[in-house]
Design a protein around this motif. Structure first.
Motif, PDB file in Angstrom:
ATOM      1  N   LYS A 105       0.830  -1.210   0.000  1.00  0.00           N
ATOM      2  CA  LYS A 105       0.000   0.000   0.000  1.00  0.00           C
ATOM      3  C   LYS A 105       0.862   1.256   0.000  1.00  0.00           C
ATOM      4  O   LYS A 105       0.609   2.193  -0.773  1.00  0.00           O
ATOM      5  CB  LYS A 105      -0.936  -0.008   1.208  1.00  0.00           C
ATOM      6  N   GLU A 106       1.900   1.268   0.835  1.00  0.00           N
ATOM      7  CA  GLU A 106       2.764   2.442   0.882  1.00  0.00           C
ATOM      8  C   GLU A 106       3.620   2.552  -0.372  1.00  0.00           C
ATOM      9  O   GLU A 106       3.945   3.660  -0.813  1.00  0.00           O
ATOM     10  CB  GLU A 106       3.640   2.405   2.139  1.00  0.00           C
ATOM     11  N   TRP A 107       4.001   1.412  -0.948  1.00  0.00           N
ATOM     12  CA  TRP A 107       4.751   1.461  -2.214  1.00  0.00           C
ATOM     13  C   TRP A 107       3.911   2.161  -3.275  1.00  0.00           C
ATOM     14  O   TRP A 107       4.418   3.015  -4.015  1.00  0.00           O
ATOM     15  CB  TRP A 107       5.122   0.061  -2.670  1.00  0.00           C
ATOM     16  N   MET A 108       2.637   1.812  -3.367  1.00  0.00           N
ATOM     17  CA  MET A 108       1.762   2.455  -4.355  1.00  0.00           C
ATOM     18  C   MET A 108       1.629   3.947  -4.079  1.00  0.00           C
ATOM     19  O   MET A 108       1.711   4.771  -4.994  1.00  0.00           O
ATOM     20  CB  MET A 108       0.385   1.790  -4.335  1.00  0.00           C
ATOM     21  N   ARG A 109       1.411   4.292  -2.822  1.00  0.00           N
ATOM     22  CA  ARG A 109       1.221   5.698  -2.473  1.00  0.00           C
ATOM     23  C   ARG A 109       2.475   6.529  -2.738  1.00  0.00           C
ATOM     24  O   ARG A 109       2.386   7.679  -3.165  1.00  0.00           O
ATOM     25  CB  ARG A 109       0.824   5.807  -0.992  1.00  0.00           C
ATOM     26  N   ARG A 110       3.639   5.954  -2.468  1.00  0.00           N
ATOM     27  CA  ARG A 110       4.881   6.700  -2.622  1.00  0.00           C
ATOM     28  C   ARG A 110       5.419   6.663  -4.054  1.00  0.00           C
ATOM     29  O   ARG A 110       6.307   7.440  -4.400  1.00  0.00           O
ATOM     30  CB  ARG A 110       5.936   6.152  -1.654  1.00  0.00           C
ATOM     31  N   THR A 111       4.891   5.757  -4.867  1.00  0.00           N
ATOM     32  CA  THR A 111       5.344   5.638  -6.257  1.00  0.00           C
ATOM     33  C   THR A 111       4.444   6.400  -7.215  1.00  0.00           C
ATOM     34  O   THR A 111       4.912   7.123  -8.090  1.00  0.00           O
ATOM     35  CB  THR A 111       5.408   4.158  -6.678  1.00  0.00           C
ATOM     36  N   PHE A 112       3.140   6.235  -7.045  1.00  0.00           N
ATOM     37  CA  PHE A 112       2.185   6.882  -7.944  1.00  0.00           C
ATOM     38  C   PHE A 112       1.738   8.210  -7.337  1.00  0.00           C
ATOM     39  O   PHE A 112       0.629   8.342  -6.825  1.00  0.00           O
ATOM     40  CB  PHE A 112       0.987   5.967  -8.182  1.00  0.00           C
ATOM     41  N   THR A 113       2.614   9.193  -7.396  1.00  0.00           N
ATOM     42  CA  THR A 113       2.343  10.483  -6.773  1.00  0.00           C
ATOM     43  C   THR A 113       1.887  11.517  -7.798  1.00  0.00           C
ATOM     44  O   THR A 113       2.253  11.441  -8.981  1.00  0.00           O
ATOM     45  CB  THR A 113       3.614  11.018  -6.072  1.00  0.00           C
ATOM     46  N   PRO A 114       1.112  12.494  -7.373  1.00  0.00           N
ATOM     47  CA  PRO A 114       0.654  13.544  -8.296  1.00  0.00           C
ATOM     48  C   PRO A 114       1.808  14.282  -8.972  1.00  0.00           C
ATOM     49  O   PRO A 114       1.661  14.783 -10.089  1.00  0.00           O
ATOM     50  CB  PRO A 114      -0.135  14.487  -7.380  1.00  0.00           C
ATOM     51  N   ALA A 115       2.967  14.317  -8.319  1.00  0.00           N
ATOM     52  CA  ALA A 115       4.115  15.022  -8.902  1.00  0.00           C
ATOM     53  C   ALA A 115       4.575  14.367 -10.200  1.00  0.00           C
ATOM     54  O   ALA A 115       5.180  15.010 -11.058  1.00  0.00           O
ATOM     55  CB  ALA A 115       5.263  15.063  -7.901  1.00  0.00           C
ATOM     56  N   ASP A 116       4.297  13.082 -10.345  1.00  0.00           N
ATOM     57  CA  ASP A 116       4.698  12.352 -11.555  1.00  0.00           C
ATOM     58  C   ASP A 116       3.524  12.146 -12.505  1.00  0.00           C
ATOM     59  O   ASP A 116       3.528  11.220 -13.311  1.00  0.00           O
ATOM     60  CB  ASP A 116       5.286  10.982 -11.170  1.00  0.00           C
ATOM     61  N   ARG A 117       2.512  12.989 -12.392  1.00  0.00           N
ATOM     62  CA  ARG A 117       1.275  12.761 -13.144  1.00  0.00           C
ATOM     63  C   ARG A 117       1.518  12.613 -14.643  1.00  0.00           C
ATOM     64  O   ARG A 117       0.925  11.746 -15.294  1.00  0.00           O
ATOM     65  CB  ARG A 117       0.284  13.894 -12.875  1.00  0.00           C
ATOM     66  N   GLU A 118       2.392  13.433 -15.204  1.00  0.00           N
ATOM     67  CA  GLU A 118       2.613  13.367 -16.654  1.00  0.00           C
ATOM     68  C   GLU A 118       3.132  12.003 -17.076  1.00  0.00           C
ATOM     69  O   GLU A 118       2.651  11.420 -18.052  1.00  0.00           O
ATOM     70  CB  GLU A 118       3.592  14.456 -17.092  1.00  0.00           C
ATOM     71  N   GLY A 119       4.098  11.482 -16.320  1.00  0.00           N
ATOM     72  CA  GLY A 119       4.612  10.164 -16.649  1.00  0.00           C
ATOM     73  C   GLY A 119       3.613   9.060 -16.366  1.00  0.00           C
ATOM     74  O   GLY A 119       3.536   8.069 -17.097  1.00  0.00           O
ATOM     75  N   LEU A 120       2.822   9.229 -15.331  1.00  0.00           N
ATOM     76  CA  LEU A 120       1.847   8.208 -14.962  1.00  0.00           C
ATOM     77  C   LEU A 120       0.716   8.109 -15.967  1.00  0.00           C
ATOM     78  O   LEU A 120       0.118   7.048 -16.143  1.00  0.00           O
ATOM     79  CB  LEU A 120       1.279   8.514 -13.565  1.00  0.00           C
ATOM     80  N   GLU A 121       0.420   9.194 -16.631  1.00  0.00           N
ATOM     81  CA  GLU A 121      -0.628   9.157 -17.650  1.00  0.00           C
ATOM     82  C   GLU A 121      -0.249   8.247 -18.815  1.00  0.00           C
ATOM     83  O   GLU A 121      -1.120   7.785 -19.552  1.00  0.00           O
ATOM     84  CB  GLU A 121      -0.903  10.572 -18.156  1.00  0.00           C
ATOM     85  N   ASN A 122       1.049   8.002 -18.956  1.00  0.00           N
ATOM     86  CA  ASN A 122       1.528   7.112 -20.017  1.00  0.00           C
ATOM     87  C   ASN A 122       1.950   5.754 -19.460  1.00  0.00           C
ATOM     88  O   ASN A 122       2.695   5.023 -20.101  1.00  0.00           O
ATOM     89  CB  ASN A 122       2.714   7.754 -20.736  1.00  0.00           C
ATOM     90  N   THR A 123       1.454   5.424 -18.255  1.00  0.00           N
ATOM     91  CA  THR A 123       1.813   4.168 -17.598  1.00  0.00           C
ATOM     92  C   THR A 123       0.569   3.340 -17.330  1.00  0.00           C
ATOM     93  O   THR A 123      -0.452   3.855 -16.863  1.00  0.00           O
ATOM     94  CB  THR A 123       2.531   4.433 -16.256  1.00  0.00           C
ATOM     95  N   ALA A 124       0.662   2.048 -17.616  1.00  0.00           N
ATOM     96  CA  ALA A 124      -0.406   1.098 -17.287  1.00  0.00           C
ATOM     97  C   ALA A 124       0.049   0.253 -16.107  1.00  0.00           C
ATOM     98  O   ALA A 124       1.208  -0.154 -16.046  1.00  0.00           O
ATOM     99  CB  ALA A 124      -0.715   0.211 -18.488  1.00  0.00           C
TER     100      ALA A 124
END
Length: 335
Positions: A105-124
Protein backbone atom coordinates in the motif's frame (compact mmCIF):
# COMPACT_ATOMS: atom_id res chain seq x y z
CA UNK A 1 28.38 17.20 22.62
CA UNK A 2 26.37 16.83 19.43
CA UNK A 3 23.25 14.74 19.62
CA UNK A 4 22.51 11.86 17.29
CA UNK A 5 19.21 10.46 16.14
CA UNK A 6 20.20 6.84 16.76
CA UNK A 7 19.59 7.05 20.51
CA UNK A 8 23.23 7.54 21.55
CA UNK A 9 24.74 10.83 22.75
CA UNK A 10 21.48 12.30 23.99
CA UNK A 11 19.74 12.16 27.33
CA UNK A 12 16.65 10.37 26.06
CA UNK A 13 18.73 7.69 24.33
CA UNK A 14 20.86 7.15 27.43
CA UNK A 15 17.75 6.87 29.55
CA UNK A 16 16.32 4.26 27.23
CA UNK A 17 19.52 2.21 27.36
CA UNK A 18 19.53 2.35 31.18
CA UNK A 19 15.92 1.24 31.18
CA UNK A 20 16.71 -1.73 28.97
CA UNK A 21 19.64 -2.57 31.26
CA UNK A 22 17.38 -2.66 34.31
CA UNK A 23 14.95 -4.84 32.38
CA UNK A 24 17.69 -7.34 31.53
CA UNK A 25 18.94 -7.55 35.13
CA UNK A 26 15.49 -8.31 36.44
CA UNK A 27 14.86 -11.12 33.96
CA UNK A 28 14.92 -14.69 35.37
CA UNK A 29 17.91 -16.85 34.43
CA UNK A 30 15.94 -18.84 31.89
CA UNK A 31 15.02 -15.64 30.13
CA UNK A 32 18.53 -14.22 29.85
CA UNK A 33 19.10 -15.37 26.29
CA UNK A 34 15.88 -13.88 25.06
CA UNK A 35 16.48 -10.69 27.02
CA UNK A 36 19.86 -10.29 25.34
CA UNK A 37 18.19 -10.83 21.98
CA UNK A 38 15.70 -8.10 22.82
CA UNK A 39 18.55 -5.71 23.67
CA UNK A 40 20.34 -6.57 20.43
CA UNK A 41 17.18 -6.04 18.41
CA UNK A 42 16.41 -2.76 20.18
CA UNK A 43 19.90 -1.36 19.61
CA UNK A 44 20.10 -2.78 16.11
CA UNK A 45 16.95 -1.06 14.98
CA UNK A 46 18.47 2.27 15.97
CA UNK A 47 22.01 1.70 14.71
CA UNK A 48 21.73 -0.57 11.67
CA UNK A 49 18.31 0.34 10.33
CA UNK A 50 18.56 1.98 6.91
CA UNK A 51 16.18 4.31 5.16
CA UNK A 52 13.77 3.80 2.32
CA UNK A 53 14.73 5.21 -1.07
CA UNK A 54 13.70 8.70 -2.10
CA UNK A 55 13.70 7.95 -5.82
CA UNK A 56 10.95 5.83 -7.31
CA UNK A 57 11.29 3.23 -10.06
CA UNK A 58 10.38 5.93 -12.56
CA UNK A 59 13.90 7.29 -12.18
CA UNK A 60 15.17 4.11 -13.88
CA UNK A 61 15.01 2.96 -17.49
CA UNK A 62 12.55 0.18 -18.34
CA UNK A 63 9.62 -0.58 -20.59
CA UNK A 64 7.98 -3.32 -18.55
CA UNK A 65 8.45 -3.49 -14.79
CA UNK A 66 7.62 -6.79 -13.10
CA UNK A 67 6.97 -6.71 -9.35
CA UNK A 68 7.27 -9.99 -7.46
CA UNK A 69 5.40 -9.15 -4.28
CA UNK A 70 7.44 -9.62 -1.07
CA UNK A 71 10.46 -11.10 -2.86
CA UNK A 72 13.68 -11.10 -0.85
CA UNK A 73 16.94 -10.57 -2.71
CA UNK A 74 18.50 -13.75 -1.30
CA UNK A 75 15.43 -15.76 -2.27
CA UNK A 76 15.71 -14.73 -5.93
CA UNK A 77 19.48 -15.29 -5.82
CA UNK A 78 18.94 -18.82 -4.52
CA UNK A 79 16.61 -19.91 -7.33
CA UNK A 80 18.34 -17.92 -10.10
CA UNK A 81 20.59 -20.83 -11.23
CA UNK A 82 17.45 -22.75 -12.19
CA UNK A 83 16.64 -20.23 -14.95
CA UNK A 84 19.03 -19.66 -17.85
CA UNK A 85 17.55 -16.20 -18.46
CA UNK A 86 18.40 -14.93 -14.98
CA UNK A 87 21.88 -13.72 -13.96
CA UNK A 88 24.10 -15.43 -11.39
CA UNK A 89 23.27 -15.27 -7.67
CA UNK A 90 26.19 -12.88 -7.20
CA UNK A 91 24.85 -10.59 -9.91
CA UNK A 92 21.35 -10.67 -8.41
CA UNK A 93 22.76 -9.66 -5.04
CA UNK A 94 25.02 -6.94 -6.46
CA UNK A 95 22.22 -5.29 -8.46
CA UNK A 96 19.75 -5.00 -5.55
CA UNK A 97 18.24 -1.58 -4.85
CA UNK A 98 16.35 0.11 -2.04
CA UNK A 99 12.58 0.29 -2.29
CA UNK A 100 10.54 3.34 -1.36
CA UNK A 101 8.40 1.37 1.10
CA UNK A 102 8.04 -1.81 3.13
CA UNK A 103 4.41 -2.57 2.25
CA UNK A 104 2.44 -2.73 -0.97
CA UNK A 105 0.00 0.00 0.00
CA UNK A 106 2.76 2.44 0.88
CA UNK A 107 4.75 1.46 -2.21
CA UNK A 108 1.76 2.45 -4.35
CA UNK A 109 1.22 5.70 -2.47
CA UNK A 110 4.88 6.70 -2.62
CA UNK A 111 5.34 5.64 -6.26
CA UNK A 112 2.19 6.88 -7.94
CA UNK A 113 2.34 10.48 -6.77
CA UNK A 114 0.65 13.54 -8.30
CA UNK A 115 4.11 15.02 -8.90
CA UNK A 116 4.70 12.35 -11.55
CA UNK A 117 1.27 12.76 -13.14
CA UNK A 118 2.61 13.37 -16.65
CA UNK A 119 4.61 10.16 -16.65
CA UNK A 120 1.85 8.21 -14.96
CA UNK A 121 -0.63 9.16 -17.65
CA UNK A 122 1.53 7.11 -20.02
CA UNK A 123 1.81 4.17 -17.60
CA UNK A 124 -0.41 1.10 -17.29
CA UNK A 125 -0.55 -0.80 -14.00
CA UNK A 126 -1.73 -4.41 -14.26
CA UNK A 127 -2.05 -5.66 -10.71
CA UNK A 128 -3.09 -8.64 -8.65
CA UNK A 129 -2.68 -6.74 -5.37
CA UNK A 130 -5.97 -5.70 -3.68
CA UNK A 131 -4.31 -2.76 -1.93
CA UNK A 132 -4.82 -0.80 -5.14
CA UNK A 133 -8.40 -0.23 -3.99
CA UNK A 134 -7.29 1.71 -0.91
CA UNK A 135 -4.05 3.23 -2.19
CA UNK A 136 -5.25 4.42 -5.59
CA UNK A 137 -9.03 4.49 -5.79
CA UNK A 138 -10.97 5.95 -8.69
CA UNK A 139 -9.04 9.22 -8.78
CA UNK A 140 -5.67 7.69 -9.63
CA UNK A 141 -3.27 9.42 -12.05
CA UNK A 142 -2.42 6.29 -14.08
CA UNK A 143 -3.24 5.95 -17.74
CA UNK A 144 -4.65 2.50 -17.03
CA UNK A 145 -5.35 0.69 -13.78
CA UNK A 146 -6.22 -2.93 -14.53
CA UNK A 147 -7.15 -4.52 -11.20
CA UNK A 148 -7.03 -8.14 -12.27
CA UNK A 149 -7.66 -9.23 -8.68
CA UNK A 150 -11.22 -7.96 -8.97
CA UNK A 151 -12.23 -10.44 -11.67
CA UNK A 152 -9.65 -13.25 -11.61
CA UNK A 153 -9.21 -13.92 -7.88
CA UNK A 154 -9.03 -17.61 -6.90
CA UNK A 155 -11.18 -18.06 -3.81
CA UNK A 156 -9.92 -21.61 -3.33
CA UNK A 157 -6.33 -20.38 -3.04
CA UNK A 158 -7.08 -17.15 -1.23
CA UNK A 159 -4.90 -15.35 -3.77
CA UNK A 160 -4.58 -14.75 -7.48
CA UNK A 161 -2.46 -16.96 -9.67
CA UNK A 162 0.08 -15.27 -11.97
CA UNK A 163 -1.38 -16.55 -15.26
CA UNK A 164 -4.33 -14.12 -15.57
CA UNK A 165 -2.01 -11.22 -14.74
CA UNK A 166 0.39 -12.34 -17.47
CA UNK A 167 -2.50 -12.67 -19.91
CA UNK A 168 -3.66 -9.11 -19.28
CA UNK A 169 -0.12 -7.70 -19.30
CA UNK A 170 0.58 -9.19 -22.71
CA UNK A 171 -2.66 -7.77 -24.08
CA UNK A 172 -1.93 -4.29 -22.71
CA UNK A 173 1.63 -4.31 -24.04
CA UNK A 174 0.52 -5.39 -27.51
CA UNK A 175 -2.14 -2.70 -27.66
CA UNK A 176 0.73 -0.22 -27.37
CA UNK A 177 -1.24 2.60 -25.78
CA UNK A 178 1.24 3.20 -22.95
CA UNK A 179 4.95 3.92 -22.82
CA UNK A 180 5.44 1.84 -19.67
CA UNK A 181 3.63 -1.13 -18.15
CA UNK A 182 3.94 -2.30 -14.55
CA UNK A 183 2.97 -5.92 -13.90
CA UNK A 184 2.38 -6.75 -10.23
CA UNK A 185 2.30 -10.45 -9.36
CA UNK A 186 1.30 -11.60 -5.89
CA UNK A 187 3.86 -14.40 -5.71
CA UNK A 188 6.00 -15.14 -3.75
CA UNK A 189 3.78 -13.45 -1.13
CA UNK A 190 1.76 -15.79 1.07
CA UNK A 191 -0.37 -17.82 0.85
CA UNK A 192 1.90 -20.46 -0.64
CA UNK A 193 -0.08 -21.95 -3.51
CA UNK A 194 1.25 -25.47 -3.02
CA UNK A 195 1.23 -25.35 0.80
CA UNK A 196 -1.89 -23.50 1.97
CA UNK A 197 -1.74 -25.48 5.20
CA UNK A 198 1.24 -23.39 6.35
CA UNK A 199 -0.84 -20.24 6.58
CA UNK A 200 -2.45 -19.56 9.97
CA UNK A 201 -6.07 -20.43 10.47
CA UNK A 202 -6.10 -22.87 7.57
CA UNK A 203 -9.49 -24.56 7.83
CA UNK A 204 -10.22 -27.16 5.14
CA UNK A 205 -13.89 -27.33 6.15
CA UNK A 206 -14.20 -23.82 4.73
CA UNK A 207 -12.24 -24.61 1.57
CA UNK A 208 -13.44 -22.45 -1.27
CA UNK A 209 -14.01 -19.29 0.76
CA UNK A 210 -11.69 -16.55 2.02
CA UNK A 211 -12.01 -18.09 5.50
CA UNK A 212 -10.16 -21.19 4.29
CA UNK A 213 -6.82 -19.41 4.60
CA UNK A 214 -6.96 -16.99 7.50
CA UNK A 215 -9.15 -17.42 10.55
CA UNK A 216 -10.23 -13.98 11.87
CA UNK A 217 -9.88 -15.42 15.38
CA UNK A 218 -6.16 -15.80 14.80
CA UNK A 219 -5.41 -12.21 13.83
CA UNK A 220 -1.76 -11.63 12.98
CA UNK A 221 -0.70 -15.26 13.08
CA UNK A 222 0.28 -15.61 9.45
CA UNK A 223 2.99 -17.99 8.37
CA UNK A 224 5.80 -15.68 9.50
CA UNK A 225 4.27 -15.34 12.94
CA UNK A 226 4.03 -19.11 13.17
CA UNK A 227 7.74 -19.49 12.40
CA UNK A 228 8.53 -16.89 15.04
CA UNK A 229 6.47 -18.80 17.61
CA UNK A 230 8.24 -22.04 16.75
CA UNK A 231 5.13 -23.67 15.30
CA UNK A 232 6.74 -24.12 11.89
CA UNK A 233 10.30 -24.98 10.89
CA UNK A 234 12.06 -22.14 9.09
CA UNK A 235 13.48 -24.38 6.35
CA UNK A 236 10.03 -25.79 5.55
CA UNK A 237 8.60 -22.31 5.19
CA UNK A 238 11.60 -21.10 3.19
CA UNK A 239 11.17 -23.90 0.65
CA UNK A 240 7.46 -23.15 0.29
CA UNK A 241 8.37 -19.47 -0.13
CA UNK A 242 10.86 -20.42 -2.86
CA UNK A 243 8.28 -22.61 -4.59
CA UNK A 244 5.86 -19.69 -4.63
CA UNK A 245 8.56 -17.60 -6.29
CA UNK A 246 9.12 -20.32 -8.87
CA UNK A 247 5.42 -20.20 -9.70
CA UNK A 248 5.71 -16.48 -10.32
CA UNK A 249 8.90 -16.81 -12.36
CA UNK A 250 7.19 -19.33 -14.63
CA UNK A 251 4.80 -16.58 -15.69
CA UNK A 252 7.62 -14.05 -15.97
CA UNK A 253 9.29 -16.40 -18.47
CA UNK A 254 6.10 -16.40 -20.54
CA UNK A 255 5.77 -12.63 -20.31
CA UNK A 256 9.37 -12.11 -21.40
CA UNK A 257 8.71 -13.98 -24.66
CA UNK A 258 5.56 -12.02 -25.43
CA UNK A 259 6.46 -8.37 -24.87
CA UNK A 260 9.12 -6.09 -26.33
CA UNK A 261 11.74 -3.89 -24.69
CA UNK A 262 13.62 -3.78 -21.43
CA UNK A 263 11.94 -5.85 -18.75
CA UNK A 264 13.01 -5.04 -15.18
CA UNK A 265 12.40 -7.70 -12.54
CA UNK A 266 11.96 -6.29 -9.04
CA UNK A 267 9.65 -6.26 -6.00
CA UNK A 268 7.58 -3.69 -4.16
CA UNK A 269 9.28 -4.76 -0.90
CA UNK A 270 11.03 -7.73 0.65
CA UNK A 271 10.18 -9.79 3.72
CA UNK A 272 11.84 -10.12 7.10
CA UNK A 273 12.43 -13.50 8.70
CA UNK A 274 13.58 -12.55 12.16
CA UNK A 275 16.18 -9.91 11.31
CA UNK A 276 16.33 -7.53 14.28
CA UNK A 277 13.26 -9.30 15.64
CA UNK A 278 11.08 -8.37 12.66
CA UNK A 279 8.90 -10.84 10.76
CA UNK A 280 6.82 -10.30 7.64
CA UNK A 281 6.93 -6.85 6.10
CA UNK A 282 5.79 -3.98 8.27
CA UNK A 283 6.65 -0.63 6.70
CA UNK A 284 10.01 -0.71 8.49
CA UNK A 285 13.32 -0.19 6.62
CA UNK A 286 15.20 -3.23 7.87
CA UNK A 287 17.45 -4.47 5.06
CA UNK A 288 15.54 -7.67 4.27
CA UNK A 289 12.39 -5.58 3.71
CA UNK A 290 13.97 -2.48 2.19
CA UNK A 291 16.33 -4.18 -0.27
CA UNK A 292 14.69 -5.61 -3.39
CA UNK A 293 15.97 -7.24 -6.58
CA UNK A 294 16.62 -5.25 -9.72
CA UNK A 295 17.34 -7.43 -12.75
CA UNK A 296 17.20 -5.95 -16.24
CA UNK A 297 16.36 -8.34 -19.07
CA UNK A 298 15.75 -7.94 -22.76
CA UNK A 299 12.28 -9.09 -23.79
CA UNK A 300 11.10 -9.97 -27.28
CA UNK A 301 7.56 -10.66 -28.40
CA UNK A 302 7.76 -14.04 -30.11
CA UNK A 303 3.99 -14.40 -30.18
CA UNK A 304 4.01 -17.64 -28.22
CA UNK A 305 0.92 -16.70 -26.19
CA UNK A 306 -2.44 -15.34 -27.28
CA UNK A 307 -4.30 -13.47 -24.51
CA UNK A 308 -7.80 -14.81 -23.90
CA UNK A 309 -8.95 -13.13 -20.69
CA UNK A 310 -11.57 -10.45 -21.25
CA UNK A 311 -12.03 -8.29 -18.13
CA UNK A 312 -15.63 -7.38 -18.90
CA UNK A 313 -16.71 -10.97 -19.54
CA UNK A 314 -14.81 -12.19 -16.48
CA UNK A 315 -16.42 -9.48 -14.37
CA UNK A 316 -19.88 -10.49 -15.58
CA UNK A 317 -19.26 -14.02 -14.33
CA UNK A 318 -18.57 -12.95 -10.75
CA UNK A 319 -19.13 -10.15 -8.28
CA UNK A 320 -16.61 -7.48 -9.18
CA UNK A 321 -17.33 -5.44 -6.05
CA UNK A 322 -15.86 -8.19 -3.91
CA UNK A 323 -15.12 -7.61 -0.26
CA UNK A 324 -11.62 -6.16 -0.42
CA UNK A 325 -10.99 -6.89 3.26
CA UNK A 326 -11.75 -10.59 2.74
CA UNK A 327 -9.16 -10.75 0.01
CA UNK A 328 -6.58 -8.85 2.03
CA UNK A 329 -7.27 -11.13 4.98
CA UNK A 330 -6.54 -14.18 2.84
CA UNK A 331 -3.12 -12.63 2.14
CA UNK A 332 -2.49 -12.19 5.85
CA UNK A 333 -3.65 -8.58 6.29
CA UNK A 334 -6.18 -7.95 9.02
CA UNK A 335 -6.08 -4.16 9.29
Amino acid sequence: MATRGDGFGDASGGGRLMGVGRFVRKMPERGVRRSLEVVFEWVGRRVWMGEFADETVFEREWDVLVLLDACRVDLLAEVAPEYDWLPSPEAVDAAAIDSVAGSSKEWMRRTFTPADREGLENTAYVTGNPFSAAALGDDHPLGLLDEVWRYAWDDDLGSIRPEPITDRAIAVCREGDYDRVIVHYMQPHVPFLDRPDLHAGYRPEYWGSPDSVVDPAETGLDVWGRVRRGELARDVVWEAYADNLRTGLGSVATLRRNVDGTLALSADHGNAMGELGIWGHPDTPVSSIRRVPWVELEARDEGTTVPTLDPESAADERTVDADVQDRLASLGYTE
